[in-house]
Every structure is written in C-alpha cells, then in structure tokens.
Design a protein around this motif. Structure first.
Motif, PDB file in Angstrom:
ATOM      1  N   MET A   1      12.730  13.049  -7.108  1.00 39.69           N
ATOM      2  CA  MET A   1      11.774  13.203  -6.008  1.00 39.69           C
ATOM      3  C   MET A   1      12.349  12.567  -4.749  1.00 39.69           C
ATOM      4  N   ALA A   2      12.282  13.246  -3.637  1.00 39.09           N
ATOM      5  CA  ALA A   2      12.813  12.707  -2.389  1.00 39.09           C
ATOM      6  C   ALA A   2      12.001  11.499  -1.959  1.00 39.09           C
ATOM      7  N   VAL A   3      12.709  10.532  -1.361  1.00 41.46           N
ATOM      8  CA  VAL A   3      12.039   9.324  -0.904  1.00 41.46           C
ATOM      9  C   VAL A   3      12.332   9.105   0.557  1.00 41.46           C
ATOM     10  N   ALA A   4      11.483   8.342   1.202  1.00 42.64           N
ATOM     11  CA  ALA A   4      11.657   8.015   2.613  1.00 42.64           C
ATOM     12  C   ALA A   4      11.400   6.523   2.801  1.00 42.64           C
ATOM     13  N   SER A   5      11.995   5.987   3.838  1.00 48.20           N
ATOM     14  CA  SER A   5      11.796   4.573   4.112  1.00 48.20           C
ATOM     15  C   SER A   5      10.379   4.323   4.581  1.00 48.20           C
ATOM     16  N   ALA A   6       9.777   3.255   4.048  1.00 49.50           N
ATOM     17  CA  ALA A   6       8.438   2.869   4.493  1.00 49.50           C
ATOM     18  C   ALA A   6       8.516   1.733   5.500  1.00 49.50           C
TER      19      ALA A   6
ATOM     20  N   MET B   1      22.393  -4.327   2.701  1.00 47.67           N
ATOM     21  CA  MET B   1      21.274  -4.418   1.773  1.00 47.67           C
ATOM     22  C   MET B   1      20.231  -3.331   2.023  1.00 47.67           C
ATOM     23  N   LEU B   2      20.134  -2.900   3.284  1.00 47.63           N
ATOM     24  CA  LEU B   2      19.082  -1.954   3.661  1.00 47.63           C
ATOM     25  C   LEU B   2      19.581  -0.518   3.783  1.00 47.63           C
ATOM     26  N   ILE B   3      20.835  -0.281   3.446  1.00 43.20           N
ATOM     27  CA  ILE B   3      21.441   1.040   3.624  1.00 43.20           C
ATOM     28  C   ILE B   3      20.612   2.140   2.968  1.00 43.20           C
ATOM     29  N   TYR B   4      20.124   1.883   1.759  1.00 40.20           N
ATOM     30  CA  TYR B   4      19.398   2.922   1.030  1.00 40.20           C
ATOM     31  C   TYR B   4      18.073   3.283   1.701  1.00 40.20           C
ATOM     32  N   LYS B   5      17.595   2.419   2.583  1.00 36.02           N
ATOM     33  CA  LYS B   5      16.330   2.681   3.275  1.00 36.02           C
ATOM     34  C   LYS B   5      16.521   3.130   4.717  1.00 36.02           C
ATOM     35  N   THR B   6      17.669   2.821   5.301  1.00 34.34           N
ATOM     36  CA  THR B   6      17.846   3.084   6.732  1.00 34.34           C
ATOM     37  C   THR B   6      18.838   4.203   7.032  1.00 34.34           C
ATOM     38  N   ALA B   7      19.781   4.450   6.130  1.00 37.80           N
ATOM     39  CA  ALA B   7      20.817   5.455   6.405  1.00 37.80           C
ATOM     40  C   ALA B   7      20.376   6.843   5.953  1.00 37.80           C
ATOM     41  N   LEU B   8      20.888   7.853   6.651  1.00 39.82           N
ATOM     42  CA  LEU B   8      20.651   9.235   6.271  1.00 39.82           C
ATOM     43  C   LEU B   8      21.838   9.739   5.452  1.00 39.82           C
ATOM     44  N   GLY B   9      21.588  10.632   4.523  1.00 40.45           N
ATOM     45  CA  GLY B   9      22.675  11.178   3.726  1.00 40.45           C
ATOM     46  C   GLY B   9      22.363  11.146   2.254  1.00 40.45           C
ATOM     47  N   THR B  10      23.326  11.585   1.463  1.00 35.91           N
ATOM     48  CA  THR B  10      23.152  11.629   0.020  1.00 35.91           C
ATOM     49  C   THR B  10      23.194  10.230  -0.581  1.00 35.91           C
TER      50      THR B  10
END
Length: 232
Positions: free
Chosen positions: A1-6, A67-76
């Motif tokens: 499921m796609a996720v987005a930063s909160a 540390m925040l890359i998975y929440k702030t960066a765009l991409g795979t």
C-alpha cells in the motif's frame, strides 16, 4: 500500500531552518571568533576548530536528514535505501574526521584526551554509529536475510538510530559548554561577550533542531486512504 509522510510542512520547514541556523552559527563561531579551520596547519588551534563543524554537520545535520529520508524523499523504496545508506556513510566519515582532528590537537599539545563527559559521549556515539551502519548494511542489504529477520531488526535499528542521534546532540551540547567554560576560565573571553552569546544561541538552536528531528522521526507514515479520510 502506498504511504505518504504525515509530517506537517511547517514542522519540516522549521527543522530545515534551524538546521541551517545551526550550521551558520558554528561556522561563524570557528571562523570569525576562533580564527578559522583547517586539517593541515602548524597552528593546532585551527585543526581543533574543524572538530565542532564536522561533528555537527555529520552526526547531527546529515544524520538527521538520513533518518527522515523514507518520509521526506520522493522515489522508490530502493532509491531511498541507497540515499539513506550514502548519507549515513558521509555522516560517519565526517564524524571520524572530526574525532581525528580533536585527537590530533590534544596529542600535539600534550593534553590528555578522553577525560571529560563530552569526550566519552562523543566516543560512544561514533562507535555506536559505526556498529549501527555495519549492522544495517548486513541486515537490509544482505539478500540472504529473510523478511522475518528484517522485520525483527527494524524496530531496534530505528530505536538505536534515535538513541545515537540523542547522544550526538548531548555530546555537542556538552562540547559547547566545555569549550566556552575553558575560554571564560582562562579570561580569553568574558561571560557577556558576543562570542559567548553566539555559542549559547547555537546550543539553543541545536536543542530546538533536535526536538524537530525527533518529532518528525516518530510521526507515523500514513497510507493514501488514511490521508484521504483525514481530509474528510
């Protein structure tokens, strides 16, 4: 499921602003007030000045962004994994270089090293950082490591990352206090000097930055369905 930063945009913006302020203040301190910095010089004070800049940029600013890359960066997901790994490698390299600069200064001056709380915290931080990076590489880049193993390791990897970040902030704050105390005790600067004000402001900005980073780190990611429901 796609996720987005909160993470709220305002919080992310505050984190970036305070990060830039911290970088600016530490550079102003060592260049304007302490005479500059270099890794190669007969003036050992210039080598020592490299230490706070590299430790702050590496173990706090770059580490916080990684540390925040998975929440702030765009991409795979794989792209984010690579970016996370590379940023942490750069942070570790800067941290090791910063430790070396401090050691070289103390060694060349004949001053005993690793005697203060600041130095103990810093050494513990860099050792744990290295272990964390190697363990993360072995766990998440090892094709033989099963999904169950990665699922078990991930919470501990996340916890240790936050713990190391907290150690880095504590080491930086005690380092600022230690250096400022030495300068004031030797009457190099006064308690109400502009340099003392800059260093104290640096400590406050760093405290604010760390709060923003930690809050961003613990903010859960949301699925697109969750985002849609939250906007209803």
């Amino acid at each position: 499921m796609a996720v987005a930063s909160a993470i709220p945009f305002s919080l992310l913006l505050l984190m970036r602003i305070t990060g830039m302020m911290a970088a600016m203040l530490v550079v102003v301190w060592v260049v304007h007030f302490r005479g500059g910095m270099t890794l190669i010089s007969e003036d050992q004070g210039l080598i020592r000045n490299v230490h706070p800049v590299l430790m702050l940029v590496g173990l706090i600013l770059l580490n916080g962004e990684a540390m925040l890359i998975y929440k702030t960066a765009l991409g795979t997901k794989n792209y984010k994994k690579v970016l996370h790994l590379v940023l942490q490698a750069f942070a570790l390299a800067l941290g090791v270089t910063g430790i070396w600069a401090a050691y070289k200064f103390h060694n060349d001056k004949g001053i005993g090293g690793f005697y203060s709380l600041h130095s103990w915290l810093g050494l513990a931080c860099i050792l744990l950082f290295g272990i964390q990076w190697l363990a993360g590489f072995a766990s998440f880049w090892n094709t033989r490591s099963g999904r169950i193993n990665k699922h078990t390791v991930l919470p501990w990897h996340s916890f240790l990352g936050l713990y190391i970040y907290g150690l880095a902030v504590a080491a930086a704050e005690t380092g600022f206090l230690e250096r400022l105390t030495f300068l004031q005790a030797s009457r190099t600067i006064s308690r109400d000097s502009l340099e003392a004000l800059v260093v104290n402001c640096l400590g406050l900005v760093l405290a604010l930055l760390s709060g923003c980073v930690i809050l961003c780190a613990i903010t859960p990611r949301m699925s697109k369905d969750d985002v849609y429901r939250a906007l209803q």
